[in-house]
Design a protein around this motif. Sequence first.
Motif, PDB file in Angstrom:
ATOM      1  N   CYS A   1       0.842  -1.193   0.000  1.00 28.46           N
ATOM      2  CA  CYS A   1       0.000   0.000   0.000  1.00 28.46           C
ATOM      3  C   CYS A   1       0.876   1.240   0.000  1.00 28.46           C
ATOM      4  O   CYS A   1       1.712   1.435   0.895  1.00 28.46           O
ATOM      5  CB  CYS A   1      -0.912   0.015   1.221  1.00 28.46           C
TER       6      CYS A   1
ATOM      7  N   HIS B   1      -8.796  -1.073   6.564  1.00 27.76           N
ATOM      8  CA  HIS B   1      -8.443  -1.125   5.143  1.00 27.76           C
ATOM      9  C   HIS B   1      -8.229  -2.544   4.616  1.00 27.76           C
ATOM     10  O   HIS B   1      -8.852  -2.951   3.638  1.00 27.76           O
ATOM     11  CB  HIS B   1      -7.213  -0.263   4.879  1.00 27.76           C
ATOM     12  N   HIS B   2      -7.357  -3.292   5.248  1.00 28.35           N
ATOM     13  CA  HIS B   2      -7.049  -4.612   4.704  1.00 28.35           C
ATOM     14  C   HIS B   2      -8.165  -5.628   4.955  1.00 28.35           C
ATOM     15  O   HIS B   2      -8.394  -6.513   4.141  1.00 28.35           O
ATOM     16  CB  HIS B   2      -5.700  -5.093   5.254  1.00 28.35           C
TER      17      HIS B   2
ATOM     18  N   GLY C   1       1.872  -3.500   4.347  1.00 32.78           N
ATOM     19  CA  GLY C   1       1.568  -2.109   4.668  1.00 32.78           C
ATOM     20  C   GLY C   1       1.770  -1.877   6.153  1.00 32.78           C
ATOM     21  O   GLY C   1       2.168  -2.781   6.886  1.00 32.78           O
TER      22      GLY C   1
ATOM     23  N   CYS D   1      -7.379  -0.733  -4.002  1.00 29.14           N
ATOM     24  CA  CYS D   1      -6.271  -1.678  -3.844  1.00 29.14           C
ATOM     25  C   CYS D   1      -6.674  -3.065  -4.326  1.00 29.14           C
ATOM     26  O   CYS D   1      -5.901  -3.749  -4.989  1.00 29.14           O
ATOM     27  CB  CYS D   1      -5.810  -1.742  -2.384  1.00 29.14           C
TER      28      CYS D   1
END
Length: 472
Positions: free
Chosen positions: A29, A234-235, A226, A209
């Motif tokens: 990222c 986010h992930h 990241g 992503c």
Amino acid sequence: MPLFLYNDLTHQKEIFTPLEKGKVRFYVCGPTVYDYIHVGNARPFILFDILRRHMEDMGYEVVYVQNFTDIDDKMINKARDLGISVDELAERFITAYFEDADALGIRRATIYPRATHYIPQIIKLVERLIERGHAYVVDGDVYFDVLSFPGYGRLSKQSLEELLSGARVEIDPKKRHPLDFALWKAQKPGEPAWDSPWGMGRPGWHIECSAMAIDILGETIDIHAGGSDLLFPHHENEIAQAEAATGKAFVRYWIHNGYLLIEEEKMSKSLGNIVSVREAMRLYSPLAIRLFMLSAHYRSPLSFSGEALNHAVSAAGRLQNGWKELSFALQHRPRKKERDDVLRETIEATEARYEEELNDDFNTAGALGAAFDCVRAVNSYLAQHEEVDEESLIEAERFLARVDRVMGIIGIERLADIDDLMTSEIERLVSERERARKAKDFKKADAIREELAKKGIILEDTPHGTRWSKAM
RNA sequence: GGCGGCAUAGCCAAGUGGUAAGGCAAGGGACUGCAAAUCCCCUAUCCCCCGGUUCGAAUCCGGGUGCCGCCUCCA
């Protein structure tokens, strides 16, 4: 010893095996390009580039992808503040990113995708999610339906209820579940927007992503890396989107680096305690900054301070000096006929340890220890022997060059970056000075030393003659 | 409240069952026309505290103390 990595998906160290033999699909990222990067941002960029170099050093082909987030709230707000377009803002800070990253010695990625260049792929992915019943449209927004994805929370090791309980999420009446997140956001007045089946709008943050990784690397990739702050949401969201859409495992190894701290606190823009890479590089060399980043394990927090950086400056100097000493000895010392087994074995042991440490969940601090051991062994040997075992010293030279190629903490290339004409001129002056010193004409000797210093050449008198090198 | 991490010499830090890497700093020595360096040697009977498992633990288990992060934008 094979490479072991700690996988945040399984919460344990695992043997790394790529999906395709000999080839690694690696996604990191990258930055949101609305400002200059700070040293906290630089930590993963430096670290994961080095992990990739280590993998290449081990014989893997690595396709290394690092994205630029060039459309989101921060971009829009900053562009508005500066009175420029979001696109101009992105161009400006992508350029700045490359200036900083190049200066830090971060090698270029294989490809740097930008969110705004992948709008069609993003829209397609969102459509797929809607078709499969994992997303719903409300007034031109599209949300991911977390209840439709049973694995949600696996990465952050929390159930939906647990995630909600501490929650500071505001209730949005448009969402079916408070943790549902936007895949597509309807355009607000004055915002950049793209045409889509749901009207004009722009992608949500997380979807870019997944879309870019899938498009470039495939539906299942080997490594996604990241900062720890991306772990949730986010992930977690990336996994949900990608796997809900493809029905396949998205990422095989998730890895996250620990935070960079300043005064015991996480360095972050919102706390206002950042030091930009530019500021840091005014005070410290890239070599020292890199060494500092490698001095602790990548998953541990690391404290940024002037004291720590000064330590790194000294330590990097020791490595570089070791290299210079070694090169100088190889050029100027008389050779010995027989081999020195003790030295040779020490160097070999040291290199073996270096590899083992890096292969053991990328233990850079341990690997550094091995490099320092090699330097000490060589220094010690050179201090005790007048005639040298050329073969063993070449081994050491090869090993240190390898350390520098992977970690970039010695600066061999820059040291050697002097053209032949300059070199012969320097050497002429150095021997002239040698003659002057022998004749006790110290005035002249000092003048020559001064003259070369002005040209950025440092002279050091040693018992084995005068050693010269570039000032760095 | 939930989840996770950390605690090793003056400082940074590796080590996760077999008897404490490495770096910085300090001290001692070497080298040296000067200077600037550089080099070598040395530094933890002990790994936050208490208890347990074990032939053996910094490393495993239980309890405690302290610190940090995530659950919100964030590398």
